[in-house]
Design a protein around this motif. Structure first.
Motif, short mmCIF file in Angstrom:
data_model
loop_
_atom_site.label_atom_id
_atom_site.label_comp_id
_atom_site.label_asym_id
_atom_site.label_seq_id
_atom_site.Cartn_x
_atom_site.Cartn_y
_atom_site.Cartn_z
N VAL A 151 42.24 53.29 48.04
CA VAL A 151 41.56 52.55 49.11
C VAL A 151 40.11 52.31 48.72
O VAL A 151 39.58 51.21 48.90
N ALA A 152 39.46 53.34 48.16
CA ALA A 152 38.06 53.19 47.76
C ALA A 152 37.92 52.24 46.58
O ALA A 152 37.04 51.37 46.56
N ALA A 153 38.81 52.36 45.60
CA ALA A 153 38.70 51.53 44.40
C ALA A 153 38.97 50.07 44.70
O ALA A 153 38.34 49.18 44.12
N PHE A 154 39.90 49.81 45.61
CA PHE A 154 40.28 48.43 45.90
C PHE A 154 39.48 47.84 47.07
O PHE A 154 39.83 46.80 47.60
N ARG A 155 38.40 48.50 47.43
CA ARG A 155 37.62 48.00 48.56
C ARG A 155 37.06 46.62 48.27
O ARG A 155 36.97 45.77 49.15
N ALA A 156 36.67 46.36 47.01
CA ALA A 156 36.14 45.05 46.66
C ALA A 156 37.18 43.97 46.92
O ALA A 156 36.88 42.89 47.44
N THR A 157 38.43 44.26 46.55
CA THR A 157 39.51 43.31 46.78
C THR A 157 39.80 43.18 48.27
O THR A 157 39.99 42.08 48.80
N LEU A 158 39.84 44.32 48.96
CA LEU A 158 40.19 44.32 50.37
C LEU A 158 39.07 43.79 51.26
O LEU A 158 39.27 43.65 52.47
N GLU A 159 37.90 43.50 50.67
CA GLU A 159 36.84 42.88 51.46
C GLU A 159 37.27 41.51 51.97
O GLU A 159 36.73 41.01 52.96
N GLU A 160 38.24 40.89 51.29
CA GLU A 160 38.77 39.63 51.79
C GLU A 160 39.46 39.84 53.14
O GLU A 160 39.46 38.95 53.99
N VAL A 161 40.04 41.04 53.33
CA VAL A 161 40.66 41.36 54.61
C VAL A 161 39.57 41.66 55.64
O VAL A 161 39.64 41.22 56.79
N ILE A 162 38.56 42.43 55.22
CA ILE A 162 37.49 42.81 56.14
C ILE A 162 36.78 41.58 56.70
O ILE A 162 36.47 41.51 57.89
N GLY A 163 36.55 40.59 55.84
CA GLY A 163 35.82 39.41 56.27
C GLY A 163 36.69 38.27 56.73
O GLY A 163 36.18 37.16 56.97
N ALA A 164 38.00 38.49 56.89
CA ALA A 164 38.92 37.41 57.25
C ALA A 164 38.72 36.99 58.71
O ALA A 164 38.42 37.81 59.58
N ASP A 165 38.91 35.70 58.97
CA ASP A 165 38.86 35.19 60.34
C ASP A 165 40.13 35.56 61.11
O ASP A 165 40.10 35.70 62.33
N LEU A 166 41.23 35.71 60.38
CA LEU A 166 42.50 36.09 60.99
C LEU A 166 43.29 36.90 59.98
O LEU A 166 43.31 36.58 58.80
N VAL A 167 43.92 37.96 60.46
CA VAL A 167 44.73 38.83 59.60
C VAL A 167 46.18 38.76 60.07
O VAL A 167 46.48 39.05 61.23
N LEU A 168 47.07 38.33 59.17
CA LEU A 168 48.50 38.29 59.47
C LEU A 168 49.11 39.62 59.06
O LEU A 168 49.18 39.95 57.87
N HIS A 169 49.55 40.40 60.02
CA HIS A 169 50.20 41.67 59.74
C HIS A 169 51.70 41.42 59.64
O HIS A 169 52.39 41.29 60.66
#
Length: 443
Positions: A274-292
């Motif tokens: 989770v920590a290592a992929f935080r840079a990648t997952l920032e796309e989720v953090i900053g998303a306008d909408l998240v499809l679960h």
């Protein structure tokens, strides 16, 4: 390599050792049988030949071996009879436990975290992905380094500044790990800066970002391919997608979005990852909408949803359906029986957040999903009516390209009355285009 998969079933809800992380102490919502099936799938994801997979009852976890002595001997005989070279223990085990079990079984032992790290190492394709996996692996090894070498410290001690060979080896290994970790983090900082530049560029356009998340093997990449016509690898396999992929999609209203496919989540996802992929997952953090995306046909779909929400909360994403940017997508309805499908549809209607039922494989329900995405992102859209002369064909084309044409009527003189729904961020561009043509809208 032939492998043996073991899933410890602790009859007491407590960690196997004091070294177990807090995440490992959470009571699993998954049944032992589902954990066994998932663990077997994880092993097969790296082409291991699973000789046998079994549940192992652990009434009293042992600090030295996790399992009781009788069970350790029984498994040792099984390892020998089946010619097993790797034993996978679907649980967090300490370095001391790992070393003792390897000696007792004369085979390599991997815990759940180590196995997931191995899979991620194989799945990473881009340079960024490989760096992130290596960082996670080194952080994992560093955390286990001290106790892994304690047996050498006991063999020969030292005083003052001259330690024994064990201490010297610890310091050497720690220094090498630290140097490599620092180097990787510096390289990843460059990746983060590049991603931020890309995000700033998209904000200038601006295109909303819609991120696809979900439990591994829920059908995220299949959905991504359906919506974008991209060739992202989509397999019936855990962690088939590791490196993020982004594509542009045009919705019915004319709104363009950036759709992002991300790595799948899993129960007890290692904190290092989770920590290592935080840079990648920032796309989720900053998303306008998240499809679960949920595999609604899976027997453990509710437990999987809880695991995904746990990771999202760790990332700082609001998971409340009423206030958060989450849209639940219930996938794989084509695998449900007619009766179960009707029950799922009824359940969805009574949910406050109204999940969308789809089949990414067959395409069923995708039009409804795109409409819901459009509606969620278009909460601030505006309705504009404009009369366009017959000579302004380029303006009519622009309206069809950038807005949703609700109604149009051609007058006798060729003038076109058009009523459109347009994103608020594009309204000024429309006003500028109308102004250049000497036209005035009726809002």
């Amino acid at each position: 390599m032939r492998a043996l998969v073991l899933v410890p079933v602790l009859t007491r809800a407590r960690a196997a050792s004091e070294d177990a992380p807090r995440s490992a102490q959470r009571v699993s919502l998954h049944s032992p049988e589902d954990r066994l099936a998932e663990s077997t799938g994880l092993a097969e994801a790296i082409d291991l030949d699973v000789a046998e997979a079994r549940l192992v009852s652990v009434p009293q976890p042992r600090p030295a071996t996790l399992f009781g002595s009788g069970k350790v001997e029984e498994i040792a005989d099984l390892v020998k009879d089946e010619d097993v070279g790797l034993v996978i223990v679907d649980h967090t085990i300490s370095p001391v436990q790992q070393r003792n079990l390897e000696r007792a079984w004369n085979a390599k032992v991997l815990d759940r975290t180590g196995l997931i790290l191995e899979i991620f190492g194989r799945r990473a394709r881009t340079r960024e992905g490989r760096l992130q996996v290596e960082l996670a692996h080194l952080s994992y090894q560093k955390g286990r380094l001290v106790r892994a070498w304690t047996h050498l410290e006991r063999q020969r001690g030292g005083r003052g500044f001259l330690g024994g060979p064990g201490e010297a080896q610890i310091e050497l290994d720690r220094r090498m790990l630290d140097e490599r970790i620092i180097a990787i983090r510096r390289e990843l900082e460059g990746v983060v800066r590049t991603r931020e530049l890309h995000r700033k560029g998209r904000r200038k356009v601006p295109y909303p970002v819609v991120a696809i998340v979900g439990y591994t093997n829920a059908g995220k990449s299949t959905l991504f391919n359906r919506l974008t016509q991209a060739g992202v690898m989509a397999m019936d396999q855990v962690f088939a997608t590791l490196d993020p992929t982004m594509r542009e999609v045009r919705l019915g209203s004319g709104r363009r979005i950036i759709l992002s496919d991300t790595v799948g989540f899993i129960s007890d996802l290692p904190t290092q990852l989770v920590a290592a992929f935080r840079a990648t997952l920032e796309e989720v953090i900053g998303a306008d909408l998240v499809l679960h995306v949920r595999d609604i046909a899976h027997s453990e779909t509710d437990a999987q949803a809880v695991d995904v929400e746990h990771v999202l909360r760790d990332l700082g994403v609001e998971t409340d359906a009423a206030s958060g940017p989450i849209l639940e997508v219930w996938n794989k309805v084509d695998l449900l029986s007619p009766v179960t499908r009707e029950e799922a549809q009824a359940a969805a209607r009574f949910r406050s957040h109204k999940p969308v039922l789809i089949s990414a494989a067959s395409g069923d329900g995708l039009d409804r999903l795109l409409a819901r995405i459009d509606a969620r992102l278009g909460a601030a859209d505006e309705i504009v009516s404009v009369r366009v002369p017959a000579s302004e064909g380029r303006l009519v084309a622009w309206l069809h390209e950038n807005a949703e044409v609700i109604a149009r009527e051609t007058q006798d003189d060729g003038t076109l009355d058009v009523r459109v729904r347009i994103a608020s961020e594009k309204k000024q561009r429309l006003l500028n285009a109308l102004g250049r043509a000497g036209l005035t809208p009726n809002v």
